[in-house]
Scaffold this active site. Sequence first.
Site, PDB file in Angstrom:
ATOM      1  N   ARG A  55       0.868  -0.936   0.287  1.00 63.55           N
ATOM      2  CA  ARG A  55      -0.352  -0.033   0.142  1.00 63.55           C
ATOM      3  C   ARG A  55       0.854   1.411   0.076  1.00 63.55           C
ATOM      4  O   ARG A  55       1.821   0.988   0.281  1.00 63.55           O
ATOM      5  CB  ARG A  55      -1.055   0.240   1.581  1.00 63.55           C
ATOM      6  N   LYS A 197      -7.970  -2.626   1.170  1.00 61.20           N
ATOM      7  CA  LYS A 197      -8.236  -2.043   2.484  1.00 61.20           C
ATOM      8  C   LYS A 197      -9.043  -0.808   2.519  1.00 61.20           C
ATOM      9  O   LYS A 197      -9.226  -0.225   2.907  1.00 61.20           O
ATOM     10  CB  LYS A 197      -6.499  -1.764   2.504  1.00 61.20           C
ATOM     11  N   HIS A 216     -10.188  -5.594  12.875  1.00 62.47           N
ATOM     12  CA  HIS A 216      -9.035  -5.725  11.865  1.00 62.47           C
ATOM     13  C   HIS A 216      -8.939  -7.064  13.154  1.00 62.47           C
ATOM     14  O   HIS A 216      -7.736  -6.932  13.929  1.00 62.47           O
ATOM     15  CB  HIS A 216      -8.093  -5.261  11.855  1.00 62.47           C
ATOM     16  N   SER A 234       0.258  -7.836  11.401  1.00 61.13           N
ATOM     17  CA  SER A 234       1.770  -8.742  11.229  1.00 61.13           C
ATOM     18  C   SER A 234       2.096  -9.706  12.407  1.00 61.13           C
ATOM     19  O   SER A 234       3.973  -8.293  12.968  1.00 61.13           O
ATOM     20  CB  SER A 234       2.386  -8.000  10.172  1.00 61.13           C
ATOM     21  N   LYS A 238      -1.893 -14.442  14.542  1.00 64.12           N
ATOM     22  CA  LYS A 238      -3.585 -13.865  13.657  1.00 64.12           C
ATOM     23  C   LYS A 238      -4.082 -15.064  13.033  1.00 64.12           C
ATOM     24  O   LYS A 238      -5.009 -15.556  13.214  1.00 64.12           O
ATOM     25  CB  LYS A 238      -3.634 -12.491  13.371  1.00 64.12           C
ATOM     26  N   THR A 239      -3.038 -14.690  11.965  1.00 64.35           N
ATOM     27  CA  THR A 239      -3.762 -16.007  10.714  1.00 64.35           C
ATOM     28  C   THR A 239      -3.441 -17.652  11.192  1.00 64.35           C
ATOM     29  O   THR A 239      -4.393 -18.455  10.896  1.00 64.35           O
ATOM     30  CB  THR A 239      -2.967 -15.734   9.255  1.00 64.35           C
ATOM     31  N   ASP A 253      -9.080 -11.190   8.376  1.00 61.18           N
ATOM     32  CA  ASP A 253      -8.877  -9.951   8.878  1.00 61.18           C
ATOM     33  C   ASP A 253      -9.533  -9.564   8.547  1.00 61.18           C
ATOM     34  O   ASP A 253      -9.358  -7.907   9.795  1.00 61.18           O
ATOM     35  CB  ASP A 253      -8.114 -10.285   7.301  1.00 61.18           C
ATOM     36  N   ARG A 317       2.470 -11.351  -1.725  1.00 64.92           N
ATOM     37  CA  ARG A 317       0.698 -12.418  -1.648  1.00 64.92           C
ATOM     38  C   ARG A 317       0.351 -13.362  -2.800  1.00 64.92           C
ATOM     39  O   ARG A 317       0.711 -13.556  -3.731  1.00 64.92           O
ATOM     40  CB  ARG A 317       0.028 -11.152  -1.828  1.00 64.92           C
TER      41      ARG A 317
END
Length: 525
Positions: A55, A197, A216, A234, A238-239, A253, A317
Amino acid sequence: MLKVNGIEDLGLENIGKVYHNLSYEELFDHEVANNEGKVSSSGAFMVDTGVFTGRSPKDKYFVKQDPSQKYISWGAINQPTTKEVFDELFVIAKKQLSNKDLYIQDAYAGASLDSRKSIRVVAEVAWQAHFVKNMFIRPDEKDLVDFKPDFTLYVACKTVDKNYKKHGLNSDVFVIFNVEENIAIIGGTWYGGEIKKGVFSMMNYWLPLEGKLSMHCSANVGADGDAALFFGLSGTGKTTLSTDPKRQLIGDDEHGWDDNGIFNFEGGCYAKCINLKEENEPEIFHAIKRDALLENVVADENGVVDYDDGSKTENTRVSYPIYFIENFKEDSKAGHPKKIIFLSADAFGVLPPVSKLTKEQAMYYFMSGYTAKVAGTERGITEPVATFSSCFGEAFLPLHPTVYAKLLGEKIDKHGVEVFLVNTGWSGGAYGVGSRMSIKATRACISAILDGSINDSEFEKLPIFDLSVPKSLDGVETKLLNPKNSWEDKEEYDKTSQKLANMFIENFKKYITADSDFSEFGPKL
């Protein structure tokens, strides 16, 4: 092909063929025919996003106008621009998208019928339509008959703002949101995450003003309907930690929380794949197949991807529809969560592996959004660096962080939610001295939270941070639970603990307002 409702309202001239909500097979054929990338050995389509492989936050703006300007928290995250600048750039974007064939992808953001928004993305590149199809909720054919977008995003990636200095912008790239007109325009960047996003930012504007919490986080649910939320920046897990063979994945997410419960905003996943290995993350590895879309990876002449190669970017990604994950929840929603877990990778080795928070502490740590970068992750970083991102997603929050924190506090009260802080970082010393918390120990903490057995433990208070820490827990070495016990140099632990506490205190000062001050629930020196 269905007639595209509202195409005459796009303001484009001499539109050629309109490829509207193409099937995956059709999109693949267009990607290949347009020479937009290459096919990997696994069948996934590979694209490069050019100069921008992430981004461009310094190029993101909101039009400053009524009534939205009264709600937006202006600053480095939400930069203002004028209606006049937006109008000029909108003309440039529309000119770029006129006189050619277009890909129009209609989708929903939000699995809850009471809270979802209808999104239309207009692009001239097939893979960008493919990205939208992967990432958002795919309407049925019957939904498309009367589809009317709540928000339209124009992706004019092939044009730039040559007059950006005159316009007072950062560069010739622009990502601008016009809240009142329900439009966003993207120019100069091809990066798919900008679309994802962008929609998330708008959901973070709309929902809280309706009294609904946007988050988030990842989410999963057990066989008994016991839902849990996992917040984390990050690198905190989390994932990975929300992917559990005993529990169904709701999403990895972005989620909302309305009067019916929690729900995924998305219909897909957008996973990092640098250093991806089948044995470590089998779910993501096996999701990279036909209909998945790889960004900026390096592959040989046979399409075999080298996931360890970060020469294009460390931010490689893959996007794929969520049903590529075997244990996903089909309706992408659940009731009100019973457990909330904040994940922090503390490279200072100060925070305990697990602690239980009061509601007020939860709001403090939610607004702090702490993790720590370690040496080697970025150029110039030689020791742990504290990173704070309020609500674990500050870059995507148009409103003041206290708005989201207060909503969280209200929901914790109303639904009797337990909140825990889990450190997936270091113990026994800071990075370079101590060691990373084992995934086995972290999973034991998560399991004890989810099955409630952690509440059978006796708790003690951690000095300075005032956190409630269990004295014993199945699957976790006892000396790790109180972090000081795991350090050989106790005096150094005290110094490091004071250092980190001071970082928290200094960071939190910017969130103190006349009618909102949660600083007393954080660390004290």
